[in-house]
Design a protein around this motif. Sequence first.
Motif, mmCIF file in Angstrom:
data_model
loop_
_atom_site.group_PDB
_atom_site.id
_atom_site.type_symbol
_atom_site.label_atom_id
_atom_site.label_comp_id
_atom_site.label_asym_id
_atom_site.label_seq_id
_atom_site.Cartn_x
_atom_site.Cartn_y
_atom_site.Cartn_z
ATOM 1 N N VAL A 93 -23.987 2.236 2.278
ATOM 2 C CA VAL A 93 -23.678 0.922 1.707
ATOM 3 C C VAL A 93 -22.281 0.937 1.090
ATOM 4 N N ALA A 94 -21.937 2.022 0.396
ATOM 5 C CA ALA A 94 -20.605 2.136 -0.203
ATOM 6 C C ALA A 94 -19.524 2.106 0.870
ATOM 7 N N ARG A 95 -19.770 2.788 1.974
ATOM 8 C CA ARG A 95 -18.790 2.785 3.068
ATOM 9 C C ARG A 95 -18.664 1.401 3.691
ATOM 10 N N GLN A 96 -19.784 0.700 3.848
ATOM 11 C CA GLN A 96 -19.755 -0.659 4.396
ATOM 12 C C GLN A 96 -18.991 -1.594 3.466
ATOM 13 N N ILE A 97 -19.214 -1.466 2.163
ATOM 14 C CA ILE A 97 -18.493 -2.292 1.182
ATOM 15 C C ILE A 97 -16.991 -2.025 1.275
ATOM 16 N N ARG A 98 -16.611 -0.743 1.358
ATOM 17 C CA ARG A 98 -15.194 -0.382 1.466
ATOM 18 C C ARG A 98 -14.589 -1.000 2.727
ATOM 19 N N LYS A 99 -15.322 -0.940 3.850
ATOM 20 C CA LYS A 99 -14.839 -1.503 5.111
ATOM 21 C C LYS A 99 -14.677 -3.019 5.005
ATOM 22 N N LEU A 100 -15.628 -3.685 4.391
ATOM 23 C CA LEU A 100 -15.542 -5.141 4.232
ATOM 24 C C LEU A 100 -14.378 -5.540 3.325
ATOM 25 N N LYS A 101 -14.123 -4.766 2.275
ATOM 26 C CA LYS A 101 -12.980 -5.053 1.401
ATOM 27 C C LYS A 101 -11.667 -4.905 2.160
ATOM 28 N N GLU A 102 -11.572 -3.874 3.004
ATOM 29 C CA GLU A 102 -10.358 -3.696 3.808
ATOM 30 C C GLU A 102 -10.173 -4.864 4.776
ATOM 31 N N GLU A 103 -11.265 -5.317 5.396
ATOM 32 C CA GLU A 103 -11.194 -6.479 6.292
ATOM 33 C C GLU A 103 -10.753 -7.728 5.542
ATOM 34 N N ARG A 104 -11.328 -7.932 4.348
ATOM 35 C CA ARG A 104 -10.970 -9.086 3.530
ATOM 36 C C ARG A 104 -9.489 -9.067 3.196
ATOM 37 N N ASP A 105 -8.962 -7.909 2.808
ATOM 38 C CA ASP A 105 -7.546 -7.797 2.465
ATOM 39 C C ASP A 105 -6.660 -8.067 3.679
ATOM 40 N N MET A 106 -7.077 -7.561 4.851
ATOM 41 C CA MET A 106 -6.312 -7.788 6.071
ATOM 42 C C MET A 106 -6.285 -9.289 6.411
ATOM 43 N N LEU A 107 -7.433 -9.959 6.291
ATOM 44 C CA LEU A 107 -7.493 -11.393 6.577
ATOM 45 C C LEU A 107 -6.663 -12.194 5.575
ATOM 46 N N ALA A 108 -6.688 -11.788 4.316
ATOM 47 C CA ALA A 108 -5.884 -12.480 3.303
ATOM 48 C C ALA A 108 -4.397 -12.352 3.623
ATOM 49 N N ARG A 109 -3.966 -11.159 4.047
ATOM 50 C CA ARG A 109 -2.563 -10.982 4.443
ATOM 51 C C ARG A 109 -2.221 -11.862 5.641
ATOM 52 N N ARG A 110 -3.126 -11.932 6.598
ATOM 53 C CA ARG A 110 -2.902 -12.750 7.804
ATOM 54 C C ARG A 110 -2.784 -14.229 7.448
ATOM 55 N N VAL A 111 -3.667 -14.715 6.569
ATOM 56 C CA VAL A 111 -3.607 -16.110 6.133
ATOM 57 C C VAL A 111 -2.296 -16.377 5.404
ATOM 58 N N ARG A 112 -1.886 -15.445 4.539
ATOM 59 C CA ARG A 112 -0.625 -15.603 3.811
ATOM 60 C C ARG A 112 0.546 -15.648 4.788
ATOM 61 N N ASP A 113 0.556 -14.770 5.783
ATOM 62 C CA ASP A 113 1.630 -14.737 6.763
ATOM 63 C C ASP A 113 1.676 -16.047 7.560
ATOM 64 N N LEU A 114 0.522 -16.541 7.956
ATOM 65 C CA LEU A 114 0.473 -17.802 8.730
ATOM 66 C C LEU A 114 0.874 -18.992 7.857
ATOM 67 N N SER A 115 0.543 -18.954 6.585
ATOM 68 C CA SER A 115 0.894 -20.047 5.678
ATOM 69 C C SER A 115 2.395 -20.083 5.400
ATOM 70 N N ASP A 116 3.028 -18.916 5.381
ATOM 71 C CA ASP A 116 4.449 -18.831 5.092
ATOM 72 C C ASP A 116 5.320 -19.122 6.296
ATOM 73 N N SER A 117 4.789 -18.996 7.502
ATOM 74 C CA SER A 117 5.616 -19.189 8.696
ATOM 75 C C SER A 117 5.845 -20.677 8.971
ATOM 76 N N PRO A 118 7.072 -21.050 9.409
ATOM 77 C CA PRO A 118 7.358 -22.448 9.715
ATOM 78 C C PRO A 118 6.610 -22.891 10.984
ATOM 79 N N ILE A 119 6.231 -24.135 11.011
ATOM 80 C CA ILE A 119 5.478 -24.662 12.147
ATOM 81 C C ILE A 119 6.394 -25.196 13.204
#
Length: 119
Positions: A93-119
């Motif tokens: 369970v601890a390993r799954q939580i760690r993996k989900l947190k890493e995924e969440r952080d990666m998605l947050a970075r992706r959303v930030r990158d897409l939000s900052d890029s000009p359309i």
Amino acid sequence: MLDRRREHRGRTYLGGQVAFNNRWCTIDCLVRNVSRSGAKLEFSDPVLVPGELDLIIPMKGDSHRVQVVWRRAKTLGVTFVDKDRDTVIPIDVARQIRKLKEERDMLARRVRDLSDSPI
């Protein structure tokens, strides 16, 4: 040998694991005896572990936060320090939580990158 235990420890032969370093490091062990307050752990090779770690006993569905009381080359005596047994979660369970947190952080970075890029 003087036995300083306050309560009887029943003999066991259970496979276990100790985990430390935020559960990144695990070592298989054999739980040789156990009581309500502690256990004796045996390893196949000499081990060097920190003073406090997690003990997982899969066959019993049990996990405890433990503190090393005494140590020999291949053997540890530990006492349970977790008052609320739900504070230590299973390692998978601890390993799954760690993996989900890493995924969440990666998605947050992706959303930030897409939000900052000009359309």
